[in-house]
Design a protein around this motif. Sequence first.
Motif, PDB file in Angstrom:
ATOM      1  N   GLU A   9      45.821  43.571  47.325  1.00  0.00           N
ATOM      2  CA  GLU A   9      44.366  43.381  47.231  1.00  0.00           C
ATOM      3  C   GLU A   9      43.999  41.928  47.524  1.00  0.00           C
ATOM      4  OE1 GLU A   9      43.526  44.646  43.278  1.00  0.00           O
ATOM      5  OE2 GLU A   9      43.577  46.792  43.773  1.00  0.00           O
ATOM      6  N   GLN A  58      39.846  38.509  54.694  1.00  0.00           N
ATOM      7  CA  GLN A  58      38.405  38.563  54.914  1.00  0.00           C
ATOM      8  C   GLN A  58      37.790  37.165  54.897  1.00  0.00           C
ATOM      9  OE1 GLN A  58      37.276  41.233  51.769  1.00  0.00           O
ATOM     10  NE2 GLN A  58      37.699  43.081  52.957  1.00  0.00           N
ATOM     11  N   THR A 100      41.594  40.295  50.545  1.00  0.00           N
ATOM     12  CA  THR A 100      40.474  39.384  50.269  1.00  0.00           C
ATOM     13  C   THR A 100      40.656  38.075  51.032  1.00  0.00           C
ATOM     14  OG1 THR A 100      40.214  40.317  48.050  1.00  0.00           O
ATOM     15  CG2 THR A 100      39.197  38.178  48.461  1.00  0.00           C
ATOM     16  N   LYS A 155      37.361  29.665  46.615  1.00  0.00           N
ATOM     17  CA  LYS A 155      37.460  31.120  46.521  1.00  0.00           C
ATOM     18  C   LYS A 155      38.921  31.573  46.530  1.00  0.00           C
ATOM     19  CE  LYS A 155      32.943  32.267  48.482  1.00  0.00           C
ATOM     20  NZ  LYS A 155      32.219  32.909  49.617  1.00  0.00           N
ATOM     21  N   ILE A 181      40.967  33.717  43.675  1.00  0.00           N
ATOM     22  CA  ILE A 181      41.815  34.906  43.882  1.00  0.00           C
ATOM     23  C   ILE A 181      43.024  34.831  42.961  1.00  0.00           C
ATOM     24  CG2 ILE A 181      43.350  36.075  45.508  1.00  0.00           C
ATOM     25  CD1 ILE A 181      41.461  35.238  47.765  1.00  0.00           C
TER      26      ILE A 181
END
Length: 238
Positions: free
Chosen positions: A28, A35, A32, A91, A95
């Motif tokens: 996952e 992206q 992310t 960001k 994560i």
Amino acid sequence: MEIDYSNIKVIGFDADDTLWVNETYFREAEETFAQLLSPYETMNKIDQELFMMEMKNLPLYGYGIKGFVLSMVEMALELSNNQVSNQTISKILDIGKDMLNKQVELLPGVEEVLKSLSKQYRLILVTKGDLLDQERKLEKSGLTNYFHHIEVVSDKQESNYSKLLGHLDIDPSEFLMVGNSLKSDVLPLINIKAKAVHVPFHTTWAHEEVHESETNGKSYLTIGSLLDLLPLLKNQTN
């Protein structure tokens, strides 16, 4: 060929993806990350490059979330030619924090199996990765009391297992290792004359995959669920 487990006195369990979910969260996180970096490269290419960065950094950072995050930051800088924004770096750090704060999701039957086997065998936990993170997950899992010994190793090679068994005064012929990775939890044990049971998880990290030729002629059992250990070891005598 039927494998005789009647001599087993100590059972070792892997942690990640054997007792609780782990690899799913990395997948996952990779999605992310891809992206976030999609303005610079295709998602498939980002995934490939990140894996290569992890492999390059493995000798420095070892296994675990923290090393994974550092590899993501380095990859972001490289793919963007050092143009990635501070916001994106922030960001990426988020994560990692999200992964570290995940609840521990036990796999089916784990506590039932440990509770039952702990009455007859000495159980130990043998896992690799970041010490602080593994201790956190074990504490959250509520499984600590089932284990006589807990060992977090830097890697799971034959030498690591031999050293651990020697330290705990365990004869390899009396030791059974249970885990989801053929590379880490099965093949090294067979090579030091211990026994191993493979319990596959639905997702396997590419680094843990082995070629079929590496398992040819190796004597081990693959089971579908940890619960299958109970009938396998039932009525075995120590």
